[in-house]
Write an enzyme that holds these catalytic residues in place. Structure first.
Site, PDB file in Angstrom:
ATOM      1  N   ALA A 135       0.857  -1.181   0.000  1.00  0.00           N
ATOM      2  CA  ALA A 135       0.000   0.000   0.000  1.00  0.00           C
ATOM      3  C   ALA A 135       0.896   1.235   0.000  1.00  0.00           C
ATOM      4  CB  ALA A 135      -0.883  -0.018   1.240  1.00  0.00           C
TER       5      ALA A 135
ATOM      6  N   GLY B  46       0.393  -5.166   0.520  1.00  0.00           N
ATOM      7  CA  GLY B  46      -0.728  -5.100  -0.409  1.00  0.00           C
ATOM      8  C   GLY B  46      -0.359  -5.614  -1.800  1.00  0.00           C
TER       9      GLY B  46
ATOM     10  N   GLU C 290      -0.660  -9.199  -1.645  1.00  0.00           N
ATOM     11  CA  GLU C 290      -2.080  -9.511  -1.462  1.00  0.00           C
ATOM     12  C   GLU C 290      -2.853  -9.414  -2.775  1.00  0.00           C
ATOM     13  OE1 GLU C 290      -1.933  -6.823   2.242  1.00  0.00           O
ATOM     14  OE2 GLU C 290      -3.596  -8.187   2.603  1.00  0.00           O
TER      15      GLU C 290
ATOM     16  N   GLU D 190       3.731  -5.987   7.005  1.00  0.00           N
ATOM     17  CA  GLU D 190       2.873  -5.023   7.706  1.00  0.00           C
ATOM     18  C   GLU D 190       3.163  -4.962   9.198  1.00  0.00           C
ATOM     19  OE1 GLU D 190       1.905  -6.936   5.245  1.00  0.00           O
ATOM     20  OE2 GLU D 190       0.376  -5.977   4.005  1.00  0.00           O
TER      21      GLU D 190
HETATM   22  C1  3H9 Z   1       0.332  -2.492   3.285  1.00  0.00           C
HETATM   23  O1  3H9 Z   1       0.605  -2.915   2.216  1.00  0.00           O
HETATM   24  C2  3H9 Z   1      -1.021  -2.590   3.915  1.00  0.00           C
HETATM   25  C3  3H9 Z   1      -1.911  -3.597   3.226  1.00  0.00           C
HETATM   26  O2  3H9 Z   1      -1.771  -4.851   3.824  1.00  0.00           O
HETATM   27  C4  3H9 Z   1      -3.337  -3.234   3.412  1.00  0.00           C
HETATM   28  C5  3H9 Z   1      -3.845  -2.245   2.423  1.00  0.00           C
HETATM   29  C6  3H9 Z   1      -5.313  -1.982   2.525  1.00  0.00           C
HETATM   30  N1  3H9 Z   1       4.589   3.537   0.310  1.00  0.00           N
HETATM   31  O3  3H9 Z   1      13.278   1.722   1.298  1.00  0.00           O
HETATM   32  P1  3H9 Z   1      13.782   2.507   0.150  1.00  0.00           P
HETATM   33  C7  3H9 Z   1       9.458   4.906  -0.595  1.00  0.00           C
HETATM   34  S1  3H9 Z   1       1.480  -1.683   4.216  1.00  0.00           S
HETATM   35  C8  3H9 Z   1       5.082   4.739   0.026  1.00  0.00           C
HETATM   36  O4  3H9 Z   1      14.820   3.524   0.399  1.00  0.00           O
HETATM   37  P2  3H9 Z   1      14.929   0.131  -0.990  1.00  0.00           P
HETATM   38  C9  3H9 Z   1      10.458   5.244   0.488  1.00  0.00           C
HETATM   39  O5  3H9 Z   1       9.918   6.119   1.434  1.00  0.00           O
HETATM   40  C10 3H9 Z   1       2.915  -1.604   3.199  1.00  0.00           C
HETATM   41  N2  3H9 Z   1       6.418   4.957  -0.168  1.00  0.00           N
HETATM   42  O6  3H9 Z   1      14.268   1.559  -1.055  1.00  0.00           O
HETATM   43  C11 3H9 Z   1      11.569   5.861  -0.321  1.00  0.00           C
HETATM   44  O7  3H9 Z   1      11.184   7.183  -0.633  1.00  0.00           O
HETATM   45  P3  3H9 Z   1      12.279   8.340  -0.749  1.00  0.00           P
HETATM   46  C12 3H9 Z   1       3.614  -2.905   3.144  1.00  0.00           C
HETATM   47  C13 3H9 Z   1       7.231   3.922  -0.072  1.00  0.00           C
HETATM   48  O8  3H9 Z   1      15.232  -0.240  -2.386  1.00  0.00           O
HETATM   49  C14 3H9 Z   1      11.559   5.057  -1.611  1.00  0.00           C
HETATM   50  O9  3H9 Z   1      10.253   4.454  -1.677  1.00  0.00           O
HETATM   51  N3  3H9 Z   1       4.855  -2.732   2.428  1.00  0.00           N
HETATM   52  C15 3H9 Z   1       6.771   2.639   0.229  1.00  0.00           C
HETATM   53  O10 3H9 Z   1      15.999   0.101   0.025  1.00  0.00           O
HETATM   54  C16 3H9 Z   1      12.594   3.978  -1.669  1.00  0.00           C
HETATM   55  O11 3H9 Z   1      12.500   3.183  -0.504  1.00  0.00           O
HETATM   56  C17 3H9 Z   1       5.988  -2.393   3.050  1.00  0.00           C
HETATM   57  O12 3H9 Z   1       6.024  -2.265   4.243  1.00  0.00           O
HETATM   58  C18 3H9 Z   1       5.382   2.463   0.415  1.00  0.00           C
HETATM   59  N4  3H9 Z   1       4.850   1.259   0.682  1.00  0.00           N
HETATM   60  O13 3H9 Z   1      13.788  -0.838  -0.445  1.00  0.00           O
HETATM   61  C19 3H9 Z   1       7.192  -2.221   2.191  1.00  0.00           C
HETATM   62  N5  3H9 Z   1       7.823   1.793   0.270  1.00  0.00           N
HETATM   63  O14 3H9 Z   1      13.204   7.890  -1.824  1.00  0.00           O
HETATM   64  C20 3H9 Z   1       7.924  -0.988   2.594  1.00  0.00           C
HETATM   65  C21 3H9 Z   1       8.903   2.523  -0.008  1.00  0.00           C
HETATM   66  O15 3H9 Z   1      11.480   9.548  -1.049  1.00  0.00           O
HETATM   67  N6  3H9 Z   1       9.063  -0.723   1.730  1.00  0.00           N
HETATM   68  N7  3H9 Z   1       8.564   3.809  -0.211  1.00  0.00           N
HETATM   69  O16 3H9 Z   1      12.944   8.372   0.601  1.00  0.00           O
HETATM   70  C22 3H9 Z   1      10.227  -1.394   1.833  1.00  0.00           C
HETATM   71  O17 3H9 Z   1      10.388  -2.317   2.586  1.00  0.00           O
HETATM   72  C23 3H9 Z   1      11.355  -0.922   0.946  1.00  0.00           C
HETATM   73  O18 3H9 Z   1      11.070   0.386   0.575  1.00  0.00           O
HETATM   74  C24 3H9 Z   1      11.578  -1.769  -0.327  1.00  0.00           C
HETATM   75  C25 3H9 Z   1      12.638  -1.067  -1.202  1.00  0.00           C
HETATM   76  C26 3H9 Z   1      12.081  -3.151   0.073  1.00  0.00           C
HETATM   77  C27 3H9 Z   1      10.323  -1.901  -1.125  1.00  0.00           C
END
Ligand code: 3H9
Length: 697
Positions: free
Chosen positions: A65, A104, A107, A127
């Protein structure tokens, strides 16, 4: 090709429709992605596609998400309609996955009839790390695909699994080698085969073969809860995830979805999730330095030098070997060097025996570490980190020497935890190349790195230290020079007040319990026992003028000799409060004219934490930390501040700055002392309704 929304387009290959998401940086499910996916499904079906492939551009499949949308007014369609459209589609729907399918994103993929992935892809429901649970059906679908034990483990740890594991547990159906183009081709081929062979349109929600073994098995869930109790103490989300999986095992799909929806609403609106989501962005913000642009040139670090093979030096060296960077580690004599390298080897062997690294990694990593007793071997290093004990004269003499040995352009770092980096840099002919890299013990485990910017540190030196930190998997925060930098400077305040409360009548056990109950892994006295009470203590200079000196004089060294503020069971290391220590404290307090009184737990908490908040505000005011959120990153990742309380600045905002200012004034008037002198910034923010967490100079 049809543009559906700003981030989703529809393409076709023959009769196969491709819905393609392009929403950098991580293809999060922003409102326009949700809208595009729904529109894409409707159009593809209406256009008579024979099969539908969902795939993403850029570096990853949908990573979850869009967290930035949480807490705001709802916009665009929800996800459920799209998921239903996928599951109920009259033609095969294939998710083609590369990068990370998270939250998400996974999902959504679970609603496809089949999943095809690149070998390098990763899958997870992280999450829980945001204080949440997978709220788009993930809690009900994942166990139906992988079985209950695997789903429990993935959802309560947030761990990302690789394709081999995903294939084995049934999460993916086919693994493809190559790049994104190869994935696309393979997914289209899979889709055609599904049509030609009439493969069933599998709806994960309809399956229950994998959850049946756990149905009614209360012991399985009780045992699992017990197994994570220690690791997840204080956190709500892990338990809520378990409850959802329990519902998946025991209830029909729709009823399980109701449980998920109710519990999701609860965690989403709670303070823990808002703290954890804040921490997610705080960590990423910490890596950005306002006056150091992202394109600042960095030194290419191919070989690192570490001076000192003690616990700290050895741990630091491991960080680099772990990611394939060669290390030269120098000790003053062969015996100490052998001992240090022996400890490093043992650490690796222990990790291999636990299965956390492959067996062959032990030798591979050891081969990257070269021991030496001659600092001249630092000549070809791109970064040298000094990790000897805290003594300014010693450090200065080392830096004078490094200056003559190291090649031009090499970054020279000190691992000091409190000393003046400028004074160390000043003895070299290249202060611009000198910086602090303050690792936390055990350095191979702790995530935090305080990068200490000297007044002469060049942009390249700073950018290199920050980039290297990221490369070795640390969370770095850039701080300025002052006694103790950010973390220890605030810790000193807490320590001073803890000692004072002992004199007034609190016990070490009470003070430690209050912090433990707040969520810290341990309190200051248990921590001192662990570190060793005699650090920096010399018998010949001891004057019995502090409780700690008295403890050392009476032979108490902490955990290492089983006697410190507590006594320790030699086998289990369990600690018990020691009446002898309490007597020693009371006698000392009496000799200083203190009448023992009852100190309430609330007072203990306020007197430990409010001086830290006050000091944090002073640190911000002086520009020692760049932002309030950096202080939180430091405390959560280096000092055990409970993640679900955001960090000291976030927590102070949640308590209310006006309330804290009032208490600091009251304590300051009663107790005096520099740490109770109210920070003008804190006073101003409290008066203006401002926040510490978002403050930046
Ligand atoms: C969810 O999904 C809820 C659902 O179950 C229910 C829905 C109804 N959103 O980490 P990085 C940005 S909860 C917005 O440095 P990497 C991050 O802020 C979500 N922004 O890169 C950064 O921005 P900036 C479940 C996001 O390559 C940029 O992307 N998912 C999101 O080291 C790069 O990020 C997670 O918890 C996001 N979801 O790692 C995954 N994710 O450049 C969370 C990232 O401006 N994300 N950004 O600072 C991660 O674990 C890592 O970002 C990922 C990439 C592994 C994807």
């Amino acid at each position: 090709m049809t543009e559906l929304t700003q981030s989703v387009r529809l393409e076709t290959e023959g009769s196969v429709a491709l819905i393609i998401v392009d929403n950098p940086p991580v293809n999060a499910l922003s409102w326009h992605v949700r809208a595009g996916l729904f529109e894409g499904m409707s159009r593809a079906v209406a256009d008579g596609a024979s099969a539908i492939v969902l795939i993403c551009d850029g570096r990853t499949f949908i990573a979850g998400a869009d967290i930035t949308e949480f807490g705001g007014a709802p916009k665009g369609p929800g996800l459920a309609e799209t998921q239903a459209a996928m599951e109920d589609a009259p033609v095969p729907v294939i998710a083609a996955i590369h990068g990370t399918a998270l939250g998400g994103g996974l999902e959504v993929a679970l609603c496809a009839h089949y999943r095809v992935a690149l070998g390098s892809a990763k899958f997870g429901l992280p999450e829980v790390n945001l204080g949440l649970l997978p709220g788009a059906g993930g809690t009900q679908r994942l166990p139906r695909l992988t079985g209950v034990p695997k789903a429990l483990e993935m959802m309560t740890s947030g761990r990302h699994i690789g394709t081999a594991e995903a294939l084995e547990c049934g999460l993916v159906d086919e693994v493809v080698d190559g790049d994104l183009a190869a994935l696309r081709a393979a997914a289209v081929a899979f889709a055609r085969r599904a049509v030609d062979e009439g493969l069933p349109l599998v709806r994960v929600r309809d399956r229950d073969d994998k959850v049946l073994p756990a149905r009614g098995d209360t012991k399985l869930f009780a045992d699992f809860r017990a197994s994570i109790a220690h690791r997840t103490r204080g956190f709500l989300a892990p338990e809520y995830n378990v409850r959802c999986v329990e519902a998946a095992a025991n209830l029909p799909f729709e009823e399980g979805m109701q449980v998920e929806a109710t519990l999701f609403r609860e965690v989403m609106s709670g303070s823990q999730s808002s703290a954890q989501r804040y921490a997610f962005f705080a960590e990423r913000a910490a890596n950005k330095v306002p006056d150091i642009p992202a394109d600042t040139p960095t030194v290419d670090v191919a070989r690192v030098g570490v001076l000192g093979a003690g616990t700290m030096g050895g741990g630091i060296a491991m960080n680099f070997a772990n990611v394939g960077i060669a290390v030269t580690i120098v000790e003053r004599d062969q015996e100490s060097l052998d001992r240090g390298l022996g400890v490093v080897r043992k650490n690796y062997e222990r990790s291999a025996s636990r299965g956390s690294i492959p067996a062959e990694a032990v030798e591979q990593r050891m081969a990257l570490i070269t021991g030496s007793t001659d600092k001249a071997d630092f000549a070809d290093c791109d970064l040298v980190i000094e990790a000897v004990f805290e003594n300014m004269d010693l450090k200065q003499s080392i830096f004078r020497e490094l200056d003559t040995i190291c090649k031009p352009g090499a970054v020279l770092a000190t691992n000091t935890s409190a000393l003046d980096v400028n004074a160390i840099a000043a003895v070299t002919s290249r202060p611009e190349s000198v910086i602090g890299m303050h690792f936390f013990s055990p350095a191979n485990v702790m995530k935090l790195l305080e990068v200490v910017r000297g007044s002469a540190s060049s942009p390249t030196t700073i950018a290199t230290a920050m980039a290297v930190a990221k490369r070795i998997g640390k969370i770095a925060a850039l701080v300025g020079v002052c006694n103790g930098f950010v973390g220890n400077r605030m810790l000193f305040m807490r320590g001073a007040e803890a000692e004072r409360m002992l004199l007034e009548g609190a016990t070490p056990a009470q003070i430690d319990r209050v912090l433990y109950d707040f969520g810290f892994p341990m309190g200051p006295f248990a921590m001192s026992d662990l570190a060793g009470l005699d650090i920096g203590w010399k018998a010949e200079r001891s004057t019995g003028s502090t409780i700690r000196e008295l403890m050392c004089e009476s032979g108490r060294r902490g955990q290492k000799n089983g006697r410190g503020y507590y006594t320790y069971d030699p086998d289990t290391r369990d600690k018990t409060p020691d009446p002898e220590v309490e007597q020693l404290i009371r006698d000392f307090a009496t000799s200083k004219g203190h009448e023992p009184r009852e100190v309430t737990d609330q007072e203990v908490l306020e007197r430990l934490l409010y001086p830290m908040i006050n000091e944090g505000a002073k640190i911000l005011d002086e520009g020692i930390a760049i932002r309030g959120s950096d202080i939180d990153v430091i405390w959560v990742n280096g000092y055990g501040w409970p993640l679900y309380r955001g960090g000291p600045m976030w927590w102070a905002d949640s308590v209310g700055l006006a309330e804290i200012v009032e208490r600091i004034r009251t304590y300051g008037a009663a107790l005096g002392g520099r740490h109770w002198e109210l920070s003008p910034l804190l006073e101003r923010l409290a008066a203006d309704g401002g926040q510490l967490q978002s403050f930046s100079r």
